[in-house]
Write a protein that holds these residues in place. Structure first.
Motif: not given
Length: 299
Positions: A18-26
């Motif tokens: 979840a953290l890694a994917s949220i961090r992809k979101l700018d």
């Protein structure tokens, strides 16, 4: 079987993903914290966690992310990028298959290795090419491969459940390859709702998956990164009942469908990489090994 319901390992893994994917979101770091806090408060980690599958908890995470951002498909651009990167390499993979002593073996191996293109992987997808080159040396389990090959050659109808964007380029190659040896009636099934980097009709169209075989959405009402047949459309359930073989890609599909195996009276072959400790134990294998798990009861 309860093996594929949530385990303590899954909670850590889902939170990391979840953290890694949220961090992809700018997003601003402040926004990341607020969103992560909402995820931490979810019921999925507190109430009856051990009675759900991991994809059902990820579905709740996705709902939290999507509603916070007011965006039903937050990873749209990420998926486009994965598809583009893999589609550009398609001729290279196709050549590997054509030159192989057993093209079907190579196509199945590549389809399983393609499962590395996944948000659930700690290092993300930056070095997919390296992972693929590295994994090409690995052998598939002979007996499992032989059983699957025979099931494919014998099948009149196949339902193929796909997993991630990018990975579907390898699924396209596998189906194109098996058409050289036999011509079953085959359909691809993709996610109905966007979730993580899983393929929907939009990603299938982008790589023209439908030119190889018809593509159907699973009909599930929600961002579930897996396949629960009782939540699928009537059409999908009927096709599964009529099929001689179900090919299921990836961990999310495995976690859910494994729970439903007693109700599925056709051959099911799960193709995935072993990405976590619970899988290593369940399949008795090492990390990132290709798995062909056939559930072929006689009948």
């Amino acid at each position: 079987a309860d093996e594929m319901l949530m385990q303590p390992d899954c909670i850590v893994c889902i939170l990391r993903m979840a953290l890694a994917s949220i961090r992809k979101l700018d997003l601003t770091e402040d926004h990341v914290r607020r969103l992560y806090e909402q995820i931490l408060k979810m019921d999925g980690f507190r109430e009856n966690a051990w009675e759900r599958t991991s994809p059902e908890v990820i579905e709740l995470v996705m709902k939290t992310i999507s509603s916070d951002l007011n965006d039903p498909d937050p990873f749209y651009h990420e998926k486009r990028k994965l598809n583009q990167a893999m589609a550009a390499l398609y001729p290279f993979f196709e050549e590997l298959v054509k030159k192989a002593p057993d093209p079907l073996y190579m196509a199945i191996k590549l389809a399983i290795i393609g499962n590395a293109i996944d948000f659930m992987l700690p290092q993300g997808t930056e070095d997919v090419e390296n992972i693929i080159h590295d994994k090409l040396k690995v052998k598939l389990e002979d007996a499992a491969y032989d059983d699957l090959r025979h099931a494919i050659l014998d099948a009149r109808q196949i339902v193929y459940f796909t997993d991630n964007a990018g990975e579907i380029v390898f699924d396209k190659l596998l189906v194109a390859t098996l058409r050289r040896f036999c011509n079953p009636d085959i359909v691809f099934v993709v996610r109905n709702w966007p979730t993580l980097n899983d393929a929907t009709l939009s990603e299938a169209q982008q790589i023209e998956l439908g030119k190889t075989a018809p593509v159907l959405a699973n009909g599930i009402d929600g961002p579930l990164p897996g396949t629960i047949l009782r939540r699928c459309s009537k059409e999908i359930r009927e096709r599964v009942n009529q099929a001689d073989l179900i090919i299921s890609k990836g961990g999310g599909n495995f976690d859910c469908l494994e729970e439903e195996l007693p109700q599925i009276n056709t051959k099911v072959s799960f193709l995935l990489l072993s990405k976590c400790e619970p899988y290593n134990l369940f399949f008795n294998t090492d990390l990132y090994q290709p798995i062909i798990a056939n559930y072929f009861s006689e009948g």
